[in-house]
Design a protein around this motif. Sequence first.
Motif, mmCIF file in Angstrom:
data_model
loop_
_atom_site.group_PDB
_atom_site.id
_atom_site.type_symbol
_atom_site.label_atom_id
_atom_site.label_comp_id
_atom_site.label_asym_id
_atom_site.label_seq_id
_atom_site.Cartn_x
_atom_site.Cartn_y
_atom_site.Cartn_z
ATOM 1 N N LEU A 27 0.820 -1.211 0.000
ATOM 2 C CA LEU A 27 0.000 0.000 0.000
ATOM 3 C C LEU A 27 0.853 1.260 0.000
ATOM 4 O O LEU A 27 0.530 2.242 -0.678
ATOM 5 C CB LEU A 27 -0.943 0.002 1.200
ATOM 6 C CG LEU A 27 -2.142 -0.929 1.104
ATOM 7 C CD1 LEU A 27 -2.918 -0.928 2.414
ATOM 8 C CD2 LEU A 27 -3.049 -0.534 -0.041
ATOM 9 N N MET A 28 1.949 1.256 0.742
ATOM 10 C CA MET A 28 2.840 2.412 0.759
ATOM 11 C C MET A 28 3.489 2.624 -0.602
ATOM 12 O O MET A 28 3.626 3.757 -1.063
ATOM 13 C CB MET A 28 3.911 2.247 1.842
ATOM 14 C CG MET A 28 3.379 2.469 3.236
ATOM 15 S SD MET A 28 4.617 2.654 4.525
ATOM 16 C CE MET A 28 5.793 1.380 4.172
ATOM 17 N N ILE A 29 3.867 1.547 -1.271
ATOM 18 C CA ILE A 29 4.485 1.669 -2.600
ATOM 19 C C ILE A 29 3.475 2.218 -3.598
ATOM 20 O O ILE A 29 3.773 3.142 -4.364
ATOM 21 C CB ILE A 29 5.068 0.313 -3.056
ATOM 22 C CG1 ILE A 29 6.285 -0.040 -2.199
ATOM 23 C CG2 ILE A 29 5.428 0.352 -4.533
ATOM 24 C CD1 ILE A 29 6.804 -1.451 -2.428
ATOM 25 N N VAL A 30 2.262 1.650 -3.607
ATOM 26 C CA VAL A 30 1.227 2.122 -4.531
ATOM 27 C C VAL A 30 0.893 3.586 -4.251
ATOM 28 O O VAL A 30 0.770 4.399 -5.170
ATOM 29 C CB VAL A 30 -0.040 1.230 -4.437
ATOM 30 C CG1 VAL A 30 -1.205 1.856 -5.165
ATOM 31 C CG2 VAL A 30 0.255 -0.150 -4.983
ATOM 32 N N LEU A 34 1.425 6.720 -6.913
ATOM 33 C CA LEU A 34 0.317 7.603 -7.281
ATOM 34 C C LEU A 34 0.591 9.045 -6.872
ATOM 35 O O LEU A 34 0.244 9.979 -7.600
ATOM 36 C CB LEU A 34 -0.987 7.107 -6.654
ATOM 37 C CG LEU A 34 -1.546 5.801 -7.224
ATOM 38 C CD1 LEU A 34 -2.779 5.377 -6.444
ATOM 39 C CD2 LEU A 34 -1.862 5.931 -8.704
ATOM 40 N N GLY A 35 1.222 9.252 -5.739
ATOM 41 C CA GLY A 35 1.581 10.602 -5.306
ATOM 42 C C GLY A 35 2.579 11.256 -6.245
ATOM 43 O O GLY A 35 2.458 12.436 -6.567
ATOM 44 N N VAL A 36 3.572 10.502 -6.694
ATOM 45 C CA VAL A 36 4.564 11.041 -7.632
ATOM 46 C C VAL A 36 3.905 11.384 -8.967
ATOM 47 O O VAL A 36 4.193 12.426 -9.565
ATOM 48 C CB VAL A 36 5.731 10.042 -7.822
ATOM 49 C CG1 VAL A 36 6.607 10.428 -8.994
ATOM 50 C CG2 VAL A 36 6.554 9.950 -6.540
ATOM 51 N N ILE A 37 2.998 10.531 -9.437
ATOM 52 C CA ILE A 37 2.290 10.810 -10.695
ATOM 53 C C ILE A 37 1.448 12.073 -10.557
ATOM 54 O O ILE A 37 1.459 12.931 -11.445
ATOM 55 C CB ILE A 37 1.435 9.597 -11.114
ATOM 56 C CG1 ILE A 37 2.342 8.451 -11.553
ATOM 57 C CG2 ILE A 37 0.464 9.959 -12.228
ATOM 58 C CD1 ILE A 37 1.612 7.142 -11.790
ATOM 59 N N LEU A 38 0.716 12.206 -9.462
ATOM 60 C CA LEU A 38 -0.100 13.398 -9.233
ATOM 61 C C LEU A 38 0.761 14.650 -9.171
ATOM 62 O O LEU A 38 0.424 15.675 -9.756
ATOM 63 C CB LEU A 38 -0.910 13.249 -7.950
ATOM 64 C CG LEU A 38 -1.776 14.444 -7.565
ATOM 65 C CD1 LEU A 38 -2.883 14.640 -8.595
ATOM 66 C CD2 LEU A 38 -2.357 14.253 -6.189
ATOM 67 N N LEU A 39 1.883 14.565 -8.491
ATOM 68 C CA LEU A 39 2.795 15.696 -8.406
ATOM 69 C C LEU A 39 3.329 16.080 -9.790
ATOM 70 O O LEU A 39 3.442 17.260 -10.117
ATOM 71 C CB LEU A 39 3.948 15.354 -7.461
ATOM 72 C CG LEU A 39 4.836 16.500 -7.026
ATOM 73 C CD1 LEU A 39 4.031 17.529 -6.256
ATOM 74 C CD2 LEU A 39 5.957 15.967 -6.156
ATOM 75 N N GLY A 40 3.631 15.077 -10.613
ATOM 76 C CA GLY A 40 4.090 15.347 -11.974
ATOM 77 C C GLY A 40 3.031 16.032 -12.817
ATOM 78 O O GLY A 40 3.329 16.976 -13.574
ATOM 79 N N VAL A 41 1.789 15.595 -12.718
ATOM 80 C CA VAL A 41 0.694 16.209 -13.489
ATOM 81 C C VAL A 41 0.477 17.654 -13.048
ATOM 82 O O VAL A 41 0.335 18.555 -13.877
ATOM 83 C CB VAL A 41 -0.603 15.374 -13.353
ATOM 84 C CG1 VAL A 41 -1.798 16.121 -13.893
ATOM 85 C CG2 VAL A 41 -0.448 14.046 -14.065
ATOM 86 N N VAL A 42 0.456 17.896 -11.742
ATOM 87 C CA VAL A 42 0.285 19.260 -11.236
ATOM 88 C C VAL A 42 1.453 20.135 -11.683
ATOM 89 O O VAL A 42 1.259 21.284 -12.089
ATOM 90 C CB VAL A 42 0.144 19.252 -9.700
ATOM 91 C CG1 VAL A 42 0.249 20.652 -9.123
ATOM 92 C CG2 VAL A 42 -1.171 18.611 -9.297
ATOM 93 N N GLY A 43 2.658 19.612 -11.644
ATOM 94 C CA GLY A 43 3.824 20.355 -12.103
ATOM 95 C C GLY A 43 3.760 20.694 -13.579
ATOM 96 O O GLY A 43 4.098 21.806 -13.993
ATOM 97 N N TRP A 44 3.305 19.749 -14.392
ATOM 98 C CA TRP A 44 3.184 19.975 -15.835
ATOM 99 C C TRP A 44 2.188 21.094 -16.128
ATOM 100 O O TRP A 44 2.462 22.001 -16.900
ATOM 101 C CB TRP A 44 2.755 18.687 -16.532
ATOM 102 C CG TRP A 44 2.524 18.870 -17.987
ATOM 103 C CD1 TRP A 44 1.345 19.128 -18.614
ATOM 104 C CD2 TRP A 44 3.515 18.852 -19.019
ATOM 105 N NE1 TRP A 44 1.541 19.255 -19.957
ATOM 106 C CE2 TRP A 44 2.860 19.088 -20.237
ATOM 107 C CE3 TRP A 44 4.886 18.645 -19.008
ATOM 108 C CZ2 TRP A 44 3.536 19.132 -21.436
ATOM 109 C CZ3 TRP A 44 5.554 18.685 -20.225
ATOM 110 C CH2 TRP A 44 4.884 18.916 -21.404
ATOM 111 N N PHE A 45 1.009 21.040 -15.497
ATOM 112 C CA PHE A 45 0.005 22.077 -15.724
ATOM 113 C C PHE A 45 0.480 23.424 -15.195
ATOM 114 O O PHE A 45 0.232 24.460 -15.810
ATOM 115 C CB PHE A 45 -1.336 21.694 -15.088
ATOM 116 C CG PHE A 45 -2.096 20.687 -15.890
ATOM 117 C CD1 PHE A 45 -2.465 20.932 -17.191
ATOM 118 C CD2 PHE A 45 -2.446 19.475 -15.325
ATOM 119 C CE1 PHE A 45 -3.162 20.003 -17.934
ATOM 120 C CE2 PHE A 45 -3.148 18.534 -16.045
ATOM 121 C CZ PHE A 45 -3.509 18.792 -17.356
ATOM 122 N N GLY A 46 1.167 23.433 -14.079
ATOM 123 C CA GLY A 46 1.701 24.680 -13.541
ATOM 124 C C GLY A 46 2.746 25.293 -14.456
ATOM 125 O O GLY A 46 2.740 26.496 -14.711
#
Length: 135
Positions: A27-30, A34-46
């Motif tokens: 669960l921690m790995i998943v 998912l947290g890294v992917i979300l951070l990447g998407v937010v960074g891209w849009f920003g």
Amino acid sequence: MAAASTKLPEGRYGRSRTADERADRKLMIVGSVLGVILLGVVGWFGYDYINGTKVSAEVIKFDVVSDKAVEAHLEVRKDAGARGYCTLRSQAESGAEVGRADFRFDQQKGRIDKVVTLRTTEKATSVELLGCHSD
């Protein structure tokens, strides 16, 4: 006397502790992935929002030239080579919209001063810049 066993009977108290630890680790790995992917998407849009192509403009002045037309002096600022359009609208004294049009700016310059003619359905008393967008 015989020595008492300190080990718990197998399977008597649910799953072993190692199975719970494995599930927690998965669960921690998943969650981390998912947290890294979300951070990447937010960074891209920003990044795109901050560094994207910008087109902005300002209505310097306008003149009512007839009951069916208004001339607006528009100053457009954009990245050199960028293409875009600005939307203007005019209103009558009653507040009703009497004209709306998009004006394209494809020139290579970064600053453009242009007088545009906005056709109206009746006499206009104001001109408003609704916004500018890049292609």
